[in-house]
Write an enzyme that holds these catalytic residues in place. Sequence first.
Site, PDB file in Angstrom:
ATOM      1  N   LYS A 269       7.052   7.151  -2.672  1.00 52.31           N
ATOM      2  CA  LYS A 269       6.571   8.415  -2.091  1.00 52.31           C
ATOM      3  C   LYS A 269       7.206   9.586  -2.842  1.00 52.31           C
ATOM      4  O   LYS A 269       8.298   9.441  -3.406  1.00 52.31           O
ATOM      5  CB  LYS A 269       7.005   8.515  -0.624  1.00 52.31           C
ATOM      6  CG  LYS A 269       6.247   7.652   0.347  1.00 52.31           C
ATOM      7  CD  LYS A 269       6.741   7.906   1.772  1.00 52.31           C
ATOM      8  CE  LYS A 269       6.133   6.947   2.768  1.00 52.31           C
ATOM      9  NZ  LYS A 269       4.686   7.102   2.952  1.00 52.31           N
ATOM     10  N   ARG A 343       1.513  -2.223   8.212  1.00 51.74           N
ATOM     11  CA  ARG A 343       0.485  -3.151   8.658  1.00 51.74           C
ATOM     12  C   ARG A 343       0.850  -4.600   8.332  1.00 51.74           C
ATOM     13  O   ARG A 343       0.428  -5.522   9.014  1.00 51.74           O
ATOM     14  CB  ARG A 343      -0.871  -2.763   8.056  1.00 51.74           C
ATOM     15  CG  ARG A 343      -0.910  -2.763   6.553  1.00 51.74           C
ATOM     16  CD  ARG A 343      -2.119  -2.027   5.997  1.00 51.74           C
ATOM     17  NE  ARG A 343      -1.951  -0.577   6.030  1.00 51.74           N
ATOM     18  CZ  ARG A 343      -2.885   0.297   5.663  1.00 51.74           C
ATOM     19  NH1 ARG A 343      -4.064  -0.126   5.237  1.00 51.74           N
ATOM     20  NH2 ARG A 343      -2.654   1.591   5.735  1.00 51.74           N
TER      21      ARG A 343
HETATM   22  N1  BES Z   1       5.041   5.265   7.357  1.00 49.56           N
HETATM   23  C1  BES Z   1       3.886   5.632   6.630  1.00 49.56           C
HETATM   24  C2  BES Z   1       2.928   6.486   7.449  1.00 49.56           C
HETATM   25  C3  BES Z   1       3.392   7.881   7.774  1.00 49.56           C
HETATM   26  C4  BES Z   1       3.006   8.932   6.960  1.00 49.56           C
HETATM   27  C5  BES Z   1       4.149   8.132   8.899  1.00 49.56           C
HETATM   28  C6  BES Z   1       3.393  10.213   7.274  1.00 49.56           C
HETATM   29  C7  BES Z   1       4.538   9.419   9.194  1.00 49.56           C
HETATM   30  C8  BES Z   1       4.149  10.465   8.374  1.00 49.56           C
HETATM   31  C9  BES Z   1       3.130   4.400   6.171  1.00 49.56           C
HETATM   32  O1  BES Z   1       3.908   3.299   5.884  1.00 49.56           O
HETATM   33  C10 BES Z   1       2.403   4.791   4.929  1.00 49.56           C
HETATM   34  O2  BES Z   1       3.045   5.051   3.963  1.00 49.56           O
HETATM   35  N2  BES Z   1       1.077   4.834   4.980  1.00 49.56           N
HETATM   36  C11 BES Z   1       0.277   5.224   3.875  1.00 49.56           C
HETATM   37  C12 BES Z   1      -0.899   4.303   3.797  1.00 49.56           C
HETATM   38  C13 BES Z   1      -1.661   4.410   2.515  1.00 49.56           C
HETATM   39  C14 BES Z   1      -0.828   3.895   1.358  1.00 49.56           C
HETATM   40  C15 BES Z   1      -2.943   3.637   2.626  1.00 49.56           C
HETATM   41  C16 BES Z   1      -0.169   6.673   4.078  1.00 49.56           C
HETATM   42  O3  BES Z   1      -0.415   7.060   5.231  1.00 49.56           O
HETATM   43  O4  BES Z   1      -0.213   7.399   3.103  1.00 49.56           O
HETATM   44 MN    MN Z   2       4.589   3.342   3.858  1.00 56.08          MN
END
Ligand code: BES
Ligand code: MN
Length: 492
Positions: A269, A343
């Site tokens: 990220k 997931r």
């Molecule tokens: N933990 C994150 C989701 C999240 C994002 C929680 C912002 C709180 C604030 C999750 O593990 C994630 O990274 N999801 C990705 C999914 C994507 C790669 C399909 C996302 O939401 O960008």
């Molecule tokens: Mn994630």
Amino acid sequence: MKLTVKIQSIEKISTDALIIGLFEKAQKMRSVGNVESLQQSVSDMVSVDGFKAKLGEITHVLRPMGMAVKELVLVGLGPEEKFDEEAFTRAARAAFAATRAQTVSVLITDWRLENKTDEWSVLQLAMAAGTAFEPLSDDDRALLDKRRVTIAVQEKGVALVQAAKIGEAIAQAVNRAKVWGNLPANVCTPTYLALEAKKFTAYKSVTVKVHDEKAIGKIGMEAFLAVAQGSREAPRFIELHYCGAAKTQAPVCLVGKAITLDAGGLCLKPSAHITEMKYDMSGGAAVLAVFEAAAKEKWPINLVALVPACENLPDGAAYKPSDVIQTLSGKTVEITNTDAEGRLIIADAITYAKRFKPQAIIDVATLTGAVEVALGSDITGLFVNDPVLCDMIETSADVANDPVWALPYGGRRFRELLKSNVADCANTAPRGSGGGSSTAATFLSQFVDDDTPWAHLDVAATAYRGGKNPHSTGRPVPLLMMLLHQLATLAE
Ligand code: BES
Ligand code: MN
Ligand code: ZN
């Protein structure tokens, strides 16, 4: 916080603080009635201070004449014709957070809605009293530990006392979840969460199993282990059982995502987003807090709580984009994005849940950033395969003031997006497909049987507040508590 419901008239109230609600432009205070001296001292104060009784506006009156209290906390309820559930909660929370007094009273006569019972008002006041501090600082916690709140009622029925008790339990559980959520990732590790859960053995009818890496491997949760393998923190799979009802009764199974830091794995990220990802264990925290509350309050229900806990970090040993992984269910998954880790660990935990033949599985996860795009930051995303469970969750959310909105998932269109050439499915849809929360729910739905009621709560936008003053909110603890309470009363 210790909460009591008491029959008491305003002149007799002798707590340090008394909260009085006032409508905008109201001539007289409802609860003050004919205590003339008090009416006078308040209206003097109000005219000096310019207090308008706008919703949530606060002013203090010290040592009011003719009363035993040291401080009046006047809170604006806004215009009377606009006083609804929302206004009620906002005003009540503002009032309880506006004083540092150790003993606080509030009069039910100030807090009534036309179409709501006194039990409803007591429940709301109890929740507001216990959760008003947000962010919840250490000082606030210390104050809450000592604080005694009295709700002055006109008639003291069993139902009112029970409503107060539930509200108090909800508030306590919310604060537990908030505290865990706010901890930094070096403190709140998977091992730490497991140690917290171990403490629940102090409650009756509770068993705690903590599976370590080896045990997780033995179970066959390879998707969970794949996520954990890039971290030096040992993963933990926390399994809790509470048997508060007949052994023959099917349990409710709560599953909570506990990624104690989600850096995204090798699909790293941006750094600004990583700090916030200490809240990625909020689903697990909510599940632990709710489980503890049910056991502590001895609710007549059987519960299983499953919390897979690990970190998602980039490392030479980390799982990689293009990896094909076998889940506990036997289904294989192609990793198209290592940042879609939640997931994977939830899928394995849901599969594990099936062995308890639960009456319902409810998973709670900060799963997708996309849920904020879909619903904003005040509404939790709900995905559910059963109309009865959907209805119960919506009702609970409504009573608990913890809103949800049901979104679509599954079906041919969403399933197609998860197709893979090398595995049974991919863990993400192609970039730019949109509907990220729905595809994530669709992924999870592949691990659930149609005949088991299942709900997935995506709390990525509601479990914490980001920005300048980031903090955990304890959501969706209120809604889960109301839901379990509903299920427990139904079964009795
Ligand atoms: N933990 C994150 C989701 C999240 C994002 C929680 C912002 C709180 C604030 C999750 O593990 C994630 O990274 N999801 C990705 C999914 C994507 C790669 C399909 C996302 O939401 O960008
Ligand atoms: Mn994630
Ligand atoms: Zn995550």
